[in-house]
Scaffold this active site. Structure first.
Site, PDB file in Angstrom:
ATOM      1  N   LYS A 216      18.761  16.001  -1.438  1.00  0.00           N
ATOM      2  CA  LYS A 216      18.519  16.682  -0.168  1.00  0.00           C
ATOM      3  C   LYS A 216      19.536  17.809   0.014  1.00  0.00           C
ATOM      4  O   LYS A 216      20.551  17.885  -0.674  1.00  0.00           O
ATOM      5  CB  LYS A 216      18.629  15.688   0.989  1.00  0.00           C
ATOM      6  CG  LYS A 216      20.027  15.084   1.151  1.00  0.00           C
ATOM      7  CD  LYS A 216      20.078  14.100   2.296  1.00  0.00           C
ATOM      8  CE  LYS A 216      21.495  13.531   2.462  1.00  0.00           C
ATOM      9  NZ  LYS A 216      21.581  12.597   3.595  1.00  0.00           N
TER      10      LYS A 216
ATOM     11  N   ARG B  42      20.787   4.483  13.707  1.00  0.00           N
ATOM     12  CA  ARG B  42      20.427   5.874  13.507  1.00  0.00           C
ATOM     13  C   ARG B  42      18.921   5.892  13.281  1.00  0.00           C
ATOM     14  O   ARG B  42      18.169   5.569  14.193  1.00  0.00           O
ATOM     15  CB  ARG B  42      21.233   6.463  12.333  1.00  0.00           C
ATOM     16  CG  ARG B  42      21.322   7.957  12.320  1.00  0.00           C
ATOM     17  CD  ARG B  42      22.257   8.466  11.245  1.00  0.00           C
ATOM     18  NE  ARG B  42      21.800   8.122   9.894  1.00  0.00           N
ATOM     19  CZ  ARG B  42      22.417   8.521   8.783  1.00  0.00           C
ATOM     20  NH1 ARG B  42      23.521   9.240   8.863  1.00  0.00           N
ATOM     21  NH2 ARG B  42      21.941   8.200   7.589  1.00  0.00           N
TER      22      ARG B  42
ATOM     23  N   TYR C 183      43.349  38.306  12.356  1.00  0.00           N
ATOM     24  CA  TYR C 183      43.149  38.390  13.802  1.00  0.00           C
ATOM     25  C   TYR C 183      44.260  37.713  14.587  1.00  0.00           C
ATOM     26  O   TYR C 183      44.673  36.577  14.263  1.00  0.00           O
ATOM     27  CB  TYR C 183      41.806  37.761  14.187  1.00  0.00           C
ATOM     28  CG  TYR C 183      40.600  38.565  13.745  1.00  0.00           C
ATOM     29  CD1 TYR C 183      40.440  39.884  14.136  1.00  0.00           C
ATOM     30  CD2 TYR C 183      39.626  37.992  12.945  1.00  0.00           C
ATOM     31  CE1 TYR C 183      39.333  40.625  13.741  1.00  0.00           C
ATOM     32  CE2 TYR C 183      38.515  38.721  12.540  1.00  0.00           C
ATOM     33  CZ  TYR C 183      38.374  40.035  12.940  1.00  0.00           C
ATOM     34  OH  TYR C 183      37.278  40.767  12.550  1.00  0.00           O
TER      35      TYR C 183
ATOM     36  N   MET D 230      34.697  36.126   9.061  1.00  0.00           N
ATOM     37  CA  MET D 230      33.325  35.854   8.637  1.00  0.00           C
ATOM     38  C   MET D 230      33.121  36.085   7.141  1.00  0.00           C
ATOM     39  O   MET D 230      32.413  35.311   6.486  1.00  0.00           O
ATOM     40  CB  MET D 230      32.338  36.719   9.417  1.00  0.00           C
ATOM     41  CG  MET D 230      30.882  36.444   9.080  1.00  0.00           C
ATOM     42  SD  MET D 230      29.721  37.479   9.994  1.00  0.00           S
ATOM     43  CE  MET D 230      29.922  36.825  11.654  1.00  0.00           C
TER      44      MET D 230
END
Length: 363
Positions: free
Chosen positions: A33, A124, A254, A302
């Protein structure tokens, strides 16, 4: 820019090792998966089947469709969807389907091969325990009438990666009870499966007729401190695109949350959180340049982040290993997960689509 290199020989080694732990009693389902945990579903699926896996496990019918469209004919089980999915397509293409609610059982297309999933304590997915007796009775009735075939009964362990956790014994007992209830209703399917990767390694009582190997296929030991002999399959690497020498007191990235305390070399790595480098690694993670481990300096952006290489000699184009097998200075995916406060699954599946996968194998 960044590149994920997948060692298919490692995947094959891990498959053989895990299948060997389950044999001769149980078959092995390779869980592919989420694009094979970010490793690339088609190369991985072909590799695991050649190495001894007999089933493939996926989450959705869309994932199963990708396998069938590529010509992979091995048995496939899909297990997570609503009641309105294209079950008829799955029947036409020999994809087995999990049933986790009474509504899913009624929604199955005629001729479906199903695995009834019982919730044994994970709380679940899976049929609620209170619904299990009526569901297996209804499934048995549908099977007698030729509407579907019950091929399996299964569940999922909550804490097999925590040796000694009492929930494991409780789930084993509950699964045994579920099988007995199903047998009383006339259902004794050929495949009973409970073990995940940790169960394969440490809970032989959970092996039954089939085991489901997930994260361990990709080389991450499923139980901390227990070495089964797995080999990590993915190396994430990039090449330096900017190198500059800076003085003490230089702010980096940043908000200048990293400020140099000496003359040092800053190296720019062309990968960021859009590629799967967690922002949580800001001022916390590390990479390898040559035989040296170097810290991430400042915020991960990013598309890029900065590494403090100290006095190391670095040139444009030099290789930077973000994580890898752990044979040298490079961090492992487990270390990245610890720095990011998550698990290796999230790191591996988070490697973005714009990061190309390349494959190595000596076979």
């Amino acid at each position: 820019m960044a590149e994920a290199v997948v060692d298919l020989d490692a995947v094959a080694h891990n498959t053989r090792l895990l299948a060997g732990l389950a044999a001769p009693r149980a078959e092995t389902m390779a869980v592919v998966k989420a694009d094979a945990f970010g490793h690339g579903v088609l190369p991985v699926a072909r590799t695991v089947l050649a190495a001894g896996a007999t089933w493939l496990g996926v989450t959705s019918i869309a994932e199963a469709r990708r396998l069938r469209d590529a010509g992979i004919t091995a048995p496939v089980l899909a297990w997570l969807y609503g009641t309105g999915d294209d079950f008829a397509w799955a029947v036409r293409h020999d994809v087995d389907l999990s049933v986790s609610t009474p509504q899913h059982l009624e929604a199955m297309a005629p001729g479906a091969a199903v695995h009834l999933k019982v919730d044994t304590g994970l709380t679940r997915n899976g049929v609620a325990w209170s619904d299990w007796p009526s569901l297996v009775a209804r499934a048995a009735d549908l099977e007698r009438r030729g509407a579907l075939m019950v091929r399996g009964i299964w569940s999922h362990l909550a804490a097999a990666d925590d040796p000694g956790n009492p929930s494991v014994a409780l789930q084993l007992e509950r699964f045994s009870d579920a099988l007995a209830i199903a047998a009383k209703a006339g259902l004794e399917p050929p495949l009973r499966h409970l073990a995940n990767s940790a169960g394969i390694v440490d809970v032989p009582a959970s092996h039954y007729d089939m085991v489901r190997a997930g994260l361990a296929l990709y080389g991450v030991e499923p139980i901390e401190g227990v070495v089964a002999g797995l080999r990590r399959a993915m190396t994430l690497r990039a090449r330096a695109v900017n190198v500059k020498r800076v003085p003490p007191g230089t702010g980096v990235s940043y908000l200048h949350q990293y400020v140099t305390d000496r003359d040092t070399t800053m190296v720019l790595v062309p990968a960021g959180y859009a590629d799967g480098v967690p922002r949580q690694l800001s001022n916390r993670g590390a990479v390898a340049i040559g035989d040296r481990r170097c810290p991430i300096a400042g915020r991960v952006a990013m598309d890029q982040f900065v590494v403090d290489a100290g006095d190391l000699s670095v040139a444009l184009g030099d290789e930077i290993v973000l994580f890898g097998p752990g044979d040298g200075a490079e961090p492992t995916v487990e270390e990245w997960a610890a720095w990011a406060g998550t698990n290796p699954h999230e790191i591996l599946t988070g490697i973005g689509a714009r990061v190309p996968r390349t494959y190595t194998s000596v076979r």
